[in-house]
Design a protein around this motif. Structure first.
Motif, short mmCIF file in Angstrom:
data_model
loop_
_atom_site.label_atom_id
_atom_site.label_comp_id
_atom_site.label_asym_id
_atom_site.label_seq_id
_atom_site.Cartn_x
_atom_site.Cartn_y
_atom_site.Cartn_z
N ALA A 167 0.85 -1.19 0.00
CA ALA A 167 0.00 0.00 0.00
C ALA A 167 0.89 1.25 0.00
O ALA A 167 1.86 1.32 0.76
N PRO A 168 0.56 2.25 -0.83
CA PRO A 168 1.43 3.44 -0.95
C PRO A 168 1.19 4.46 0.16
O PRO A 168 0.81 5.61 -0.06
N VAL A 169 1.42 4.02 1.38
CA VAL A 169 1.39 4.89 2.56
C VAL A 169 2.79 4.83 3.16
O VAL A 169 3.37 3.74 3.27
N ALA A 170 3.34 5.97 3.55
CA ALA A 170 4.74 6.00 3.98
C ALA A 170 4.90 6.73 5.30
O ALA A 170 4.03 7.49 5.72
N THR A 171 6.04 6.50 5.90
CA THR A 171 6.41 7.24 7.09
C THR A 171 7.19 8.49 6.68
O THR A 171 7.65 8.60 5.54
N GLY A 172 7.29 9.44 7.62
CA GLY A 172 8.04 10.66 7.35
C GLY A 172 9.36 10.68 8.08
O GLY A 172 9.74 9.72 8.76
N MET A 173 10.07 11.78 7.97
CA MET A 173 11.35 11.92 8.65
C MET A 173 11.14 12.16 10.15
O MET A 173 12.00 11.82 10.96
N ALA A 174 10.00 12.74 10.52
CA ALA A 174 9.69 12.99 11.93
C ALA A 174 8.90 11.82 12.50
O ALA A 174 8.31 11.02 11.76
N ASP A 175 8.87 11.70 13.82
CA ASP A 175 8.12 10.64 14.48
C ASP A 175 6.63 10.79 14.22
O ASP A 175 6.11 11.91 14.16
N ASN A 176 5.94 9.65 14.09
CA ASN A 176 4.48 9.62 13.95
C ASN A 176 3.96 10.40 12.75
O ASN A 176 2.84 10.91 12.77
N GLU A 177 4.77 10.50 11.70
CA GLU A 177 4.37 11.22 10.49
C GLU A 177 3.92 10.20 9.44
O GLU A 177 4.57 9.19 9.23
N THR A 178 2.78 10.48 8.81
CA THR A 178 2.25 9.60 7.78
C THR A 178 2.05 10.38 6.49
O THR A 178 1.53 11.50 6.52
N PHE A 179 2.43 9.77 5.37
CA PHE A 179 2.27 10.42 4.07
C PHE A 179 1.49 9.52 3.12
O PHE A 179 1.67 8.30 3.08
N ASN A 180 0.63 10.15 2.35
CA ASN A 180 -0.04 9.53 1.22
C ASN A 180 0.88 9.67 0.02
O ASN A 180 1.38 10.76 -0.26
N VAL A 181 1.16 8.57 -0.69
CA VAL A 181 2.05 8.61 -1.85
C VAL A 181 1.26 8.17 -3.08
O VAL A 181 0.53 7.17 -3.04
N ASN A 182 1.38 8.93 -4.15
CA ASN A 182 0.76 8.52 -5.41
C ASN A 182 1.18 7.09 -5.75
O ASN A 182 2.36 6.74 -5.63
N GLY A 183 0.22 6.26 -6.18
CA GLY A 183 0.52 4.86 -6.43
C GLY A 183 1.58 4.63 -7.49
O GLY A 183 2.45 3.76 -7.33
N ASP A 184 1.52 5.40 -8.57
CA ASP A 184 2.54 5.27 -9.62
C ASP A 184 3.91 5.67 -9.09
O ASP A 184 4.92 5.02 -9.37
N THR A 185 3.95 6.77 -8.32
CA THR A 185 5.20 7.24 -7.75
C THR A 185 5.81 6.18 -6.83
O THR A 185 7.01 5.90 -6.89
N ALA A 186 4.96 5.58 -5.99
CA ALA A 186 5.44 4.54 -5.08
C ALA A 186 5.97 3.33 -5.86
O ALA A 186 7.03 2.79 -5.54
N ALA A 187 5.23 2.91 -6.89
CA ALA A 187 5.66 1.77 -7.69
C ALA A 187 7.00 2.05 -8.37
O ALA A 187 7.88 1.18 -8.42
N GLY A 188 7.15 3.26 -8.89
CA GLY A 188 8.40 3.62 -9.55
C GLY A 188 9.57 3.64 -8.58
O GLY A 188 10.67 3.17 -8.90
#
Length: 299
Positions: A167-188
Motif C-alpha cells: 500500500a502506498p502509505v509511507a512514514t516521514g522523517m519525523a516521528d508519527n508522520e504519515t504520508f499519502n504517496v501517489n501509487g505510480d510514484t510509489a511503484a516507480g
C-alpha cells in the motif's frame, strides 16, 4: 482431439522462451483503475500474479485506491479537493487514506491472490521503514515524495516464496508522520530501489499515443521527453511517463504502460511476442531475443 486443448498447449509452448527469459526476474506491477472495483477483474489479476510466481518470476504488487478513498471520505463527510490532479491530504484525510489503502484495499488484493492459490502478504511503505518521505509540495499537505527506500523486507518476502502487496502509505522523517504517496510514484520508487527487470503500470488507457493517436509499442526516453515538451503526452499520462523515466534512471531495465482493462494484460506483455502496451527503455535486450514485439520492439 479438442482444438481448444491443442490451442492451449500451443500457447504454453510458444510462451516457453519468455518464461525462460523472465525466470528469476523481479517484476513490479502497479495495480489500479477500474479493475480494482470489479470482483471478476480482481480475481483474474490475482490468477495472473500467481501464474507469474509459479513460473519463477518474483512479482511485487503496488496498488492505489483513489475511488475507495473518495467513497469513504464522502460517507464521513470529509471534504477533499485536488490541486494539479493530486489530492490535497490534510492530517484528517491521511488517516482515512491509510485506513482504506492499508486496510480495505490491501487486504482485498491479498485475499484474492491467496484465493487463487498464491501466498501473498500485505504491507505498506511504513513497514520496516520501507518508504520514507518528505512533503512533495506544501500545497498538497501530507502527500509524500520518497527520499529513502529500505527494500530488504521485499527481498526477504519474495525469497521466502511470498508475494508482497504494498500500500502506498509511507512514514516521514519525523516521528508519527504519515504520508499519502501517489501509487505510480510509489511503484516507480520501489522498482527503482529493487532495480527491477520490469515495471508494469496498469492503467485505463491503451498506452502512450503519438500525435496521430496511435499507440507506440516501444519508445526511447528521449522521445518521451520530446513528446512531453511538445504536448503530445499530456494530462494524466505526464506523471506516468515521468515515473517511467525516473525508474529507468534508477536502474529499472524497462517500463511498460499498458491497458489493465485488457484481459490478462500483464501476461500478454510478458509472455507473447505482441506485448500489450508501450515499452519505454534505453538499454538493449539482456539476451538475444527469440522474437520481436509487434511493431519491431524486442524483448
Amino acid at each position: 482431439m479438442d482444438r481448444d486443448f491443442v490451442t492451449t498447449a500451443r500457447t504454453l509452448s510458444e510462451a516457453l522462451p519468455y518464461m525462460q527469459r523472465y525466470a528469476g526476474a523481479v517484476v513490479v506491477v502497479k495495480f489500479g483503475g477500474n479493475a480494482m472495483g470489479d470482483d471478476e477483474a480482481m480475481a483474474e489479476f490475482a490468477r495472473d500474479i500467481v501464474l507469474m510466481k509459479q513460473v519463477g518470476i518474483h512479482p511485487v504488487v503496488v496498488h492505489g485506491g483513489g475511488p475507495m478513498i473518495n467513497e469513504l471520505l464522502g460517507r464521513l463527510g470529509i471534504d477533499s479537493h485536488f490541486v494539479r490532479g493530486k489530492r490535497v491530504t490534510t492530517k484528517e484525510t491521511v488517516q482515512v487514506v491509510e485506513m482504506v489503502l492499508s486496510g480495505l484495499v490491501n487486504k482485498r488484493i491479498v485475499q484474492a491472490i491467496n484465493d487463487a492459490g498464491g501466498r501473498a502478504i500485505g504491507i505498506s511503505g511504513k513497514d520496516d521503514d520501507l518508504m520514507v518521505c518528505e512533503p512533495d509540495d506544501p500545497e498538497l499537505g501530507f502527500v509524500g515524495r520518497p527520499v529513502e527506500m529500505n527494500i530488504q523486507i521485499i527481498r526477504d518476502l519474495y525469497a521466502a516464496g511470498l508475494i508482497p502487496v504494498i500500500a502506498p502509505v509511507a512514514t516521514g522523517m519525523a516521528d508519527n508522520e504519515t504520508f499519502n504517496v501517489n501509487g505510480d510514484t510509489a511503484a516507480g520508487a520501489i522498482a527503482g530501489a529493487l532495480q527491477a527487470d520490469r515495471l508494469l503500470l496498469l492503467t485505463d488507457v491503451a498506452g502512450v499515443k503519438d500525435g496521430a493517436g496511435q499507440v507506440l509499442t516501444q519508445i526511447h526516453p528521449d522521445q518521451v521527453r520530446a513528446m512531453i515538451a511538445d504536448g503530445t503526452i499530456a494530462g494524466g499520462m505526464i506523471p506516468k511517463t515521468e515515473t517511467a523515466l525516473a525508474a529507468l534512471e534508477q536502474g529499472v531495465r524497462a517500463v511498460v504502460i499498458l491497458d489493465g482493462r485488457v484481459p490478462h494484460a500483464a501476461l500478454l506483455e510478458l509472455f507473447t511476442e505482441q506485448g500489450a502496451g508501450s515499452l519505454i527503455r534505453s538499454t538493449e535486450p539482456r539476451i538475444k531475443p527469440h522474437g520481436l514485439r509487434q511493431g519491431g520492439s524486442e524483448l
